[in-house]
Design an enzyme around this catalytic site. Structure first.
Site, PDB file in Angstrom:
ATOM      1  N   ASP A 168     -36.465  15.759  -0.250  1.00 19.56           N
ATOM      2  CA  ASP A 168     -35.530  16.352  -1.189  1.00 19.56           C
ATOM      3  C   ASP A 168     -34.134  15.854  -0.828  1.00 19.56           C
ATOM      4  O   ASP A 168     -33.800  15.727   0.354  1.00 19.56           O
ATOM      5  CB  ASP A 168     -35.565  17.883  -1.075  1.00 19.56           C
ATOM      6  CG  ASP A 168     -35.602  18.557  -2.432  1.00 19.56           C
ATOM      7  OD1 ASP A 168     -34.629  18.384  -3.174  1.00 19.56           O
ATOM      8  OD2 ASP A 168     -36.589  19.248  -2.730  1.00 19.56           O
ATOM      9  N   ASP A 183     -32.040  16.833  -6.153  1.00 24.79           N
ATOM     10  CA  ASP A 183     -31.718  18.181  -6.611  1.00 24.79           C
ATOM     11  C   ASP A 183     -30.555  18.174  -7.611  1.00 24.79           C
ATOM     12  O   ASP A 183     -29.497  17.584  -7.324  1.00 24.79           O
ATOM     13  CB  ASP A 183     -31.326  19.011  -5.370  1.00 24.79           C
ATOM     14  CG  ASP A 183     -31.274  20.492  -5.645  1.00 24.79           C
ATOM     15  OD1 ASP A 183     -32.327  21.070  -5.930  1.00 24.79           O
ATOM     16  OD2 ASP A 183     -30.174  21.073  -5.562  1.00 24.79           O
ATOM     17  N   GLU A 241     -33.957  15.744 -10.576  1.00 24.33           N
ATOM     18  CA  GLU A 241     -34.083  17.044 -11.230  1.00 24.33           C
ATOM     19  C   GLU A 241     -32.896  17.227 -12.171  1.00 24.33           C
ATOM     20  O   GLU A 241     -31.735  17.136 -11.727  1.00 24.33           O
ATOM     21  CB  GLU A 241     -34.099  18.181 -10.197  1.00 24.33           C
ATOM     22  CG  GLU A 241     -34.391  19.523 -10.850  1.00 24.33           C
ATOM     23  CD  GLU A 241     -33.785  20.715 -10.127  1.00 24.33           C
ATOM     24  OE1 GLU A 241     -34.282  21.834 -10.315  1.00 24.33           O
ATOM     25  OE2 GLU A 241     -32.798  20.541  -9.383  1.00 24.33           O
ATOM     26  N   HIS A 261     -41.293  25.132  -6.900  1.00 29.41           N
ATOM     27  CA  HIS A 261     -40.864  26.315  -6.156  1.00 29.41           C
ATOM     28  C   HIS A 261     -39.885  27.179  -6.942  1.00 29.41           C
ATOM     29  O   HIS A 261     -39.451  28.222  -6.444  1.00 29.41           O
ATOM     30  CB  HIS A 261     -40.220  25.862  -4.840  1.00 29.41           C
ATOM     31  CG  HIS A 261     -38.992  25.036  -5.080  1.00 29.41           C
ATOM     32  ND1 HIS A 261     -39.053  23.768  -5.629  1.00 29.41           N
ATOM     33  CD2 HIS A 261     -37.683  25.295  -4.886  1.00 29.41           C
ATOM     34  CE1 HIS A 261     -37.821  23.294  -5.756  1.00 29.41           C
ATOM     35  NE2 HIS A 261     -36.967  24.197  -5.317  1.00 29.41           N
ATOM     36  N   ASP A 262     -39.486  26.747  -8.146  1.00 26.88           N
ATOM     37  CA  ASP A 262     -38.557  27.527  -8.972  1.00 26.88           C
ATOM     38  C   ASP A 262     -39.238  28.168 -10.181  1.00 26.88           C
ATOM     39  O   ASP A 262     -38.590  28.880 -10.948  1.00 26.88           O
ATOM     40  CB  ASP A 262     -37.435  26.624  -9.511  1.00 26.88           C
ATOM     41  CG  ASP A 262     -36.546  26.070  -8.411  1.00 26.88           C
ATOM     42  OD1 ASP A 262     -36.398  26.722  -7.363  1.00 26.88           O
ATOM     43  OD2 ASP A 262     -35.987  24.961  -8.615  1.00 26.88           O
TER      44      ASP A 262
HETATM   45  C1  NOJ Z   1     -32.665  23.336  -7.699  1.00 30.48           C
HETATM   46  C2  NOJ Z   1     -33.645  23.738  -6.644  1.00 30.48           C
HETATM   47  O1  NOJ Z   1     -34.935  23.371  -7.053  1.00 30.48           O
HETATM   48  C3  NOJ Z   1     -33.473  25.213  -6.428  1.00 30.48           C
HETATM   49  O2  NOJ Z   1     -34.488  25.762  -5.628  1.00 30.48           O
HETATM   50  C4  NOJ Z   1     -32.117  25.434  -5.819  1.00 30.48           C
HETATM   51  O3  NOJ Z   1     -31.871  26.811  -5.711  1.00 30.48           O
HETATM   52  C5  NOJ Z   1     -31.012  24.808  -6.672  1.00 30.48           C
HETATM   53  N1  NOJ Z   1     -31.342  23.509  -7.169  1.00 30.48           N
HETATM   54  C6  NOJ Z   1     -29.763  24.661  -5.855  1.00 30.48           C
HETATM   55  O4  NOJ Z   1     -29.930  23.674  -4.881  1.00 30.48           O
END
Ligand code: NOJ
Length: 562
Positions: A98, A206, A264, A336-337
């Site tokens: 990441d 990210d 992302e 994970h989100d």
């Molecule tokens: C995206 C990540 O996937 C998430 O878990 C994170 O809280 C935010 N970006 C901030 O880094």
């Protein structure tokens, strides 16, 4: 035939703190991953993406990095990391890290220097601004812009030491780096080169479409009933985003072979994604778009709308068509989100959990793009039965709950209903390895409770059962490796107005595949002609389908040649 290796690859995401705890502190670690590499090799994935393991105060579970070139002691050390990388490579897989560089931790040495005085050489590495004109610094409403932060509260934190504010789109412990400053960019590229020289195979980047801000920073639109404005027009896909990613490509990836980069990008449009992923432009290989995981969101963040299949098909159809010539799609249901897809778009009741998890996997993996499997998805893991807000650990859930109930006056039970359906902790409960206490994740109480269904749903049970979700995912992954039409075939959506069946074809030269998924608990006949003589490649149920009549949650893949 395709020459870009990642077009026929499947990526597996590990969220290290929830994967496997080898040292018995209740938190997953690198040794735990090493111990389970054979699970991933057996699944057949090609690439492992590790969520952040860098040194971090863990305010946002590691997405707040205080040293980009070290491992957090919670997870291990660099020697264990090297051993993990070796174990991954020995099994013929690749490892991507990441990359969290829209922001750092406030405990990073760069920020410590930056905040120390207005004339520190690193002052400009972050976004510092004085209070709004005519307002008393540090008082409510004096923030330089009216933007809200992702985890609740304003996007600016007042720093008494120098009497100015710094920008944080996420938590106050995640100050945004100022990418306008070329020194920041050089420091990031040097760090990336250090990891690649060490042997890693690429990065998942990210929120990488937030690194270029629109200047001057300006107020966003305020919606009635909300405490802070949506500032996203000021930082999503800003004016220098493409330039920065191309510069990164030149300074980091050019001349290196077999890398994988995925950005992302919340809020990215198809047109922008074409530009980001067109290989000729040398930016990134693919992006994570969000349209299909926001399909149940509607306009109101505090309501959950039932999935409308035609809407989902419209979204995937647009992305498939948009990136058909230039660029490339990533494909994911989970990370994970996001809540667990079997609970979200499937049916996680004992009767249909396994069938609907397999159906969802089939539909996703048969699209054109690179599929991502999130840990536990290959077991059909489900959402967690949260009782109250005290069951949550996620900074986002806790922050949003506070803001919604205390500042915006919403009923706690209504807010909880939404967090139960959508909260990120659904994905973060520990990996369910077996039916021993704590699901075999840890010998002690884990940092976040294990889903109580671990006695039925766990890796050991799944591996022992030839009809499991796990073995079905193995077939899906193998099909991508073996059948070129899955990788390179063109995509045609069928039955776009049908609310129950998801159907499409993939065609490459004389081979054509038909994919049908039943998104309901009822028997539905697919009105599609001409497939009588085809071969059944995959079927998620024990019994063969009756022609194109789909049993509840059934999925099939058919092949014909002409
Ligand atoms: C995206 C990540 O996937 C998430 O878990 C994170 O809280 C935010 N970006 C901030 O880094």
């Amino acid at each position: 035939m395709t020459e870009l290796w990642w077009k026929s690859a499947v990526v597996y995401q590990i969220y290290p703190r929830s994967f496997a705890d080898a040292d018995g502190d209740g938190m997953g670690d690198l040794q735990g991953i090493i111990d389970h590499l054979d699970h991933l090799a057996e699944l057949g994935v090609d690439v492992i993406w590790l969520s952040p393991i860098h040194k971090s105060p863990q305010d946002d579970n590691g997405y707040d990095i205080s040293d980009y070139q070290d491992i957090d002691p919670l997870f291990g050390d660099l020697a264990t990391f090297d051993a993990l990388m070796k174990g991954v490579h020995q099994r013929g897989m690749k490892l991507i890290m990441d990359l969290v560089v829209n922001h750092s931790s406030d405990e990073h040495a760069w920020f410590q220097e930056s905040r120390s005085s207005k004339d520190n050489p690193k002052r400009d590495w972050y976004w510092w601004r004085p209070a709004r004109d005519g307002m008393e610094p540090g008082t409510p409403g004096a923030e330089p812009t009216n933007w809200g932060a992702a985890f609740g509260g304003p996007a600016w934190a007042y720093d008494e030491k120098t009497g100015e504010y710094y920008l944080h789109l996420f938590s106050p412990k995640q100050p945004d780096l100022n990418w306008e400053n070329p020194e920041v960019r050089q420091a990031v590229y040097a760090m990336m080169n250090w990891w690649l020289d060490r042997g890693v195979d690429g990065f998942r980047m990210d929120v990488i479409n937030m690194i270029s801000k629109v200047l001057p920073l300006a107020d966003g639109r305020l919606t009635a009933g909300q405490a802070y404005a949506d500032g996203s027009a000021g930082y999503i896909n800003g004016p220098r985003n493409h330039e920065f990613l191309h510069e990164m490509y030149e300074q980091v990836f050019a001349g290196r072979e077999d890398m994988l980069t995925v950005g992302e990008m919340p809020g990215v449009t198809v047109d922008e994604a074409i530009l980001f992923t067109d290989q000729e432009r040398q930016e990134v290989d693919m992006v994570f778009q969000f349209d299909h995981v926001w399909a149940d969101r509607g306009g109101d963040p505090w309501r959950v709308f039932p999935l409308q299949l035609t809407v989902l098909k419209g979204i995937f159809g647009r992305w498939q068509a948009g990136l058909a010539e230039e660029g490339w799609n990533s494909l994911y249901w989970n990370n994970h989100d996001q809540p667990r897809v079997v609970s979200r778009y499937g049916d996680d009741s004992p009767e249909f959990r396994s069938a609907s998890a397999k159906m969802l996997g089939t539909v996703l993996h048969l699209h054109r793009g690179t599929p991502y499997v999130y840990q536990g998805e290959e077991l059909g893991m489900t959402n967690y039965p949260f009782r109250s807000i005290t069951d949550f650990r996620d900074i986002e859930a806790l922050g949003q709950f506070r803001q919604a109930t205390e500042i915006e006056g919403r009923a706690p039970e209504d807010v909880l209903t939404v967090l139960r359906a959508r909260g990120r902790d659904n994905a973060r409960t520990p990996m369910q390895w077996d039916d021993s206490p704590n699901g075999g994740f840890s010998s002690t109480t884990p940092w976040l409770a294990v889903n109580p269904n671990y006695r039925e749903i766990n890796a050991t049970a799944e591996r022992a059962n030839p009809d499991s979700v796990f073995h079905y995912y193995r077939q899906l992954i193998k099909l991508r490796h073996d059948e070129p039409a899955v990788v390179d075939g063109d995509f045609t959506m069928l039955l776009p107005n049908d609310e129950r069946l998801y159907a499409f074809t993939r065609r490459l030269a004389s081979t054509e595949l038909l994919v049908i998924g039943n998104f309901t608990g009822e028997t539905v006949r697919a009105e599609i002609d001409g497939w009588e003589e085809s071969e059944l490649l995959l079927n998620n149920l024990p019994e063969a389908p009756d022609g194109l009549t789909m049993a509840p949650w059934q999925a099939v893949v058919l092949r014909r040649t002409r």
